[in-house]
Design an enzyme around this catalytic site. Sequence first.
Site, PDB file in Angstrom:
ATOM      1  N   SER A 116     -54.247  75.150  -4.869  1.00 44.05           N
ATOM      2  CA  SER A 116     -53.110  75.404  -3.980  1.00 44.05           C
ATOM      3  C   SER A 116     -51.791  74.867  -4.504  1.00 44.05           C
ATOM      4  CB  SER A 116     -53.381  74.798  -2.592  1.00 44.05           C
ATOM      5  OG  SER A 116     -54.468  75.432  -1.965  1.00 44.05           O
ATOM      6  N   ASP A 343     -57.977  77.148   4.939  1.00 45.02           N
ATOM      7  CA  ASP A 343     -58.596  76.702   3.696  1.00 45.02           C
ATOM      8  C   ASP A 343     -59.657  75.637   3.942  1.00 45.02           C
ATOM      9  OD1 ASP A 343     -58.385  76.288   0.576  1.00 45.02           O
ATOM     10  OD2 ASP A 343     -58.061  74.293   1.422  1.00 45.02           O
ATOM     11  N   ASP A 384     -52.305  81.800  -0.735  1.00 48.67           N
ATOM     12  CA  ASP A 384     -52.149  81.227  -2.067  1.00 48.67           C
ATOM     13  C   ASP A 384     -53.333  81.564  -2.975  1.00 48.67           C
ATOM     14  OD1 ASP A 384     -53.775  79.724  -0.433  1.00 48.67           O
ATOM     15  OD2 ASP A 384     -52.877  77.798  -0.930  1.00 48.67           O
TER      16      ASP A 384
END
Length: 585
Positions: A116, A343, A384
């Site tokens: 990330s 995430d 991302d």
Amino acid sequence: MTGLRQTVVRLAWVSAVLPLVSSHVPHFASKETQLWWDLGQNEVASALNVRHNWNVAKNVIMFLGDGMGITANTAARIYKGQKNGMNGEEGYLTWERFPTAALLKTYNIDKQVPDSAATATAYLSGVKANSRTLGVNSAVEFGDCAASKNSENHVSSILQWAQDAGMSTGIVTTTRVTHATPAALYAHSPHRNWECDGKLGEDGAGCKDIADQLINDSPGKNVKVILGGGRQALGAGLDPASNGTTCTRQDDRNLAHEWLAHKTAGGHTAKYITTAEDLKKVDTKNTDYLLGLFADSHMPFVVELEEGQTEVPSLEEMALKAIEMLKKSKEGFFLLVEGGRIDHGLHKNSPHRAVEEAVAMDRAVAAALKEVDLEETLVLVTADHSHVLTINGYPDRGNDILGITGKESNVDGLNYTTLMFTTGPGFNYSTENMTVTRHDVTLMDTRDLEYKSVAAVPMTSETHGGEDVAVWATGPMAHLFHRTHEQNYVAHVMAYAACVGPSQSKCERPKTATFTKKGTSLRSVLAGQQKVDHTSVPWYNRETSKFPTAVDPDLQEQLDEKERKILKWLGQQARSSPWSEDLLE
């Protein structure tokens, strides 16, 4: 263009589009067949009712779903629909109705599958970097403090470019405000984990921690609104039980208090808040700077919050407060809003947590769109990187996306969940006489938060995936997203749309471009070079147009209403079919 000519042009254009949505289509005996046909024709008509928006973007809002790859996005779409009592597959997340979309390649300079930090550096600064580094170029390898201190290796971000152009800026996240995504906006670090001085160690001796850079260095110290978690990294932790769990400061500084003191000393009205109730009470008209830290580490998962809790605000509430603050700027604003815990749910092999976070971001996007003028505001939604999540075959239409498929394996006779991972802590197998046996998911509650979806490879934390991610866009210059792009392209589009940073002196539009808004005073580089044509779309009405890229908002509203009715019917139809081995072919 005269009024009569405008009317003639409009009537000619509408007459060309309306047949696509009229009743002059083949007759079908089945109502469902007719509706699928109508939906397709409606989509064509809607696509024809779109124009390119060449305006200078006064504002830019970027929504980042951390880890929200294509599969996670699809699962969230279905989950959203099922929460609303529909089958789920036929619906859409808010951003999926934006007029333009593209794919982004996410690899890092040194990694096929990214992290990330380096991805954030790419899409915020326009330059790809090495894995786990922030705000630096490829000359800085992971953990190389000496190289990162060389300012020639630093890369500036859209945050700095916006501030240089006089725009106000803001950061909203459900993670720590010093975490990888937000940190790439303001920090230059060879190690994403150096969030506080307690994490620097011997390798980081002489380097400045990320929290310190946020509070005391440009552009971090100039950010008007900062909302998220991460009190502990700033030395402002409130929960003694969390000491040492994330990043404990060794210098005994309270950077939140330093921030407040600096702003007050500079003659500004500033507020430091720690609860949702505090956030609601903020008078944005009389507040110059706002720092809100609502957790010592990351903010809690949405699905774990108790009903009626008042300590932690939602992503929607934070985004709306930030927009309310930033809209005061005559020169416009840049705002990053991160749904950061999508995430984390996936890393836990917990799709339930992840899809709830994605749906929470959906609410934030929908709310934000009501507060901005899309003729002058570029809105992006992207991710991302992806994760190693998959949607397995072959569950029936409308099957619980968090449930089991209802189909048994033709090898071991056991069922399996629709959502699974290739790596992670959900690995749950046993062996006997060289035979592998997996657990029977029919005996488990797959919606329980402690349930971990099955993973093929045992790991303490699931890994990222390396496939492309999507970007959806609406507003000025959104049409520049049109194919498969490198991820760093995103920063260049934002800069060109807003005429800032690398595009501040060279963002001329083509001679064929038409406009409905003038640029702001500091960024109207087009002034004197091209005539702004306010008559190119004479019937534009921002009050009635859902997405002002539509040529005719009245027609677009008819198309949208027809789509809603069709999708509602299709979403409520029971769908199931017998299992067939033919499906495996």
